[in-house]
Design an enzyme around this catalytic site. Structure first.
Site, PDB file in Angstrom:
ATOM      1  N   TYR A 298      41.872  35.817  32.537  1.00 18.60           N
ATOM      2  CA  TYR A 298      41.920  35.906  34.152  1.00 18.60           C
ATOM      3  C   TYR A 298      41.469  34.161  34.859  1.00 18.60           C
ATOM      4  CZ  TYR A 298      43.398  40.194  34.924  1.00 18.60           C
ATOM      5  OH  TYR A 298      44.227  41.451  35.041  1.00 18.60           O
TER       6      TYR A 298
ATOM      7  N   HIS B 274      47.401  45.118  44.868  1.00 11.27           N
ATOM      8  CA  HIS B 274      46.611  45.125  43.505  1.00 11.27           C
ATOM      9  C   HIS B 274      45.820  44.171  43.170  1.00 11.27           C
ATOM     10  CE1 HIS B 274      51.288  45.818  41.484  1.00 11.27           C
ATOM     11  NE2 HIS B 274      50.582  47.405  41.402  1.00 11.27           N
TER      12      HIS B 274
ATOM     13  N   CYS C 168      22.340  43.254  40.514  1.00  9.06           N
ATOM     14  CA  CYS C 168      22.170  44.579  39.479  1.00  9.06           C
ATOM     15  C   CYS C 168      22.114  43.478  37.751  1.00  9.06           C
ATOM     16  CB  CYS C 168      22.753  45.742  39.785  1.00  9.06           C
ATOM     17  SG  CYS C 168      24.109  45.770  39.000  1.00  9.06           S
TER      18      CYS C 168
ATOM     19  N   GLY D  43      61.248  39.197  45.512  1.00 14.70           N
ATOM     20  CA  GLY D  43      60.432  38.480  44.038  1.00 14.70           C
ATOM     21  C   GLY D  43      60.196  39.376  43.987  1.00 14.70           C
TER      22      GLY D  43
ATOM     23  N   ALA E 108      63.642  32.876  46.636  1.00 17.05           N
ATOM     24  CA  ALA E 108      63.259  33.243  47.617  1.00 17.05           C
ATOM     25  C   ALA E 108      62.280  32.249  48.270  1.00 17.05           C
ATOM     26  CB  ALA E 108      61.663  34.085  47.637  1.00 17.05           C
TER      27      ALA E 108
END
Ligand code: OAD
Length: 244
Positions: free
Chosen positions: A71, A123, A154, A191, A235
């Protein structure tokens, strides 16, 4: 031209200040910006990696560092990309009609950077972090991230604020998306392979509720068989043709 005789120019010319538009977008709308897609082509993400190793809660429990590294890499790629002509056409369209609600499967934030005011992140977002212990959420645009990130509230482990396979869609986003799909006059599918549900189902929902459905893609996919008009091409070259 479609079997119903409609053309992109005809649809563009029928858009008025009363027309309500919703758009389901997928990785293909960001492809011309340089963001890799998930499927199709040798460089697509799921050609080279397995979703179950990187995009499931189990993968994150098993190896959070591996998942975070992936990520973090994707955040770095997107940080170097700019919205393209397709992203930029949608806020112009929004101004020309009663409003465009974007239901995006993309987590890159490029619609917001292009200036679209109504974006439902189906998402989630690469730029949101969520605590696995207390649920605290924060926006974070650091590239690269300091891995592994800890919750400021925390000290628990923060995870990417995206939806993984096996997880549900945020109920507020789901409701707002279904409302936009069923209340619009024109529904755009841009797309996306149309293979991942429940997102792909929004297009069918819109068609059943009476919207005209227009798809923009390089090639036909999961929803193409029943759209009113299929517009072939990249696109960034085709979507601007819809702006009055
Ligand atoms: P996919 O990667 O499955 O599909 C990309 C689509 O974009 C394909 O239909 C391509 O033909 C099309 N495409 C590629 N380049 C294009 C271009 N320049 N112009 C127009 N179309 C182009 O992406 P999504 O459909 O967005 O989910 O994938 C859906 C979900 O599957 C993602 O949100 C992600 C993924 O696994 C999760 O991670 C939960």
């Amino acid at each position: 031209m479609s079997s119903s005789g409609r053309t992109l120019a005809g649809i563009r010319d029928s858009i008025t200040s009363e027309t309500r538009i919703a758009a389901l977008t997928g990785a293909g709308i960001s492809a011309a910006s340089g963001v890799p897609t998930f499927r199709g082509g040798p460089d697509s993400l799921w050609e080279n990696e397995r979703p179950k190793d990187l995009a499931t809660p189990e993968a994150f429990r098993r190896d959070p560092e591996k998942v975070w590294r992936w990520y973090d890499w994707r955040r770095g790629v997107v940080a170097g990309c700019e919205p393209n002509a397709a992203h930029l056409a949608l806020p112009r369209l929004h101004e020309a009609c009663a409003g465009v609600t974007i239901i995006t499967q993309n987590v890159d934030g490029l619609h917001q950077r292009a200036g679209s005011p109504e974006v439902l992140e189906f998402h989630g977002s690469l730029w949101t972090l969520r605590c696995t212990a207390c649920g605290h959420e924060e926006r974070n645009e650091d590239v690269p991230l300091d891995l592994l990130p800890a919750c400021p509230a925390c000290s628990g482990l923060l995870r990417p604020g995206v939806v993984w396979f096996g997880e549900g869609i945020d109920t507020r986003i789901m409701r707002a998306s279904a409302l936009a799909a069923t209340a619009c006059d024109l529904f755009l599918v841009i797309g996306t392979s149309g293979l991942v549900h429940p997102a792909a189902g929004m297009a069918m929902m819109a068609g059943k509720a009476g919207a005209e459905v227009v798809e923009f893609n390089l090639e036909q996919g999961g929803v193409s068989a029943w759209v009113d008009l299929f517009v072939a091409g990249s696109a960034d070259e085709t979507v601007p043709g819809l702006v009055p």
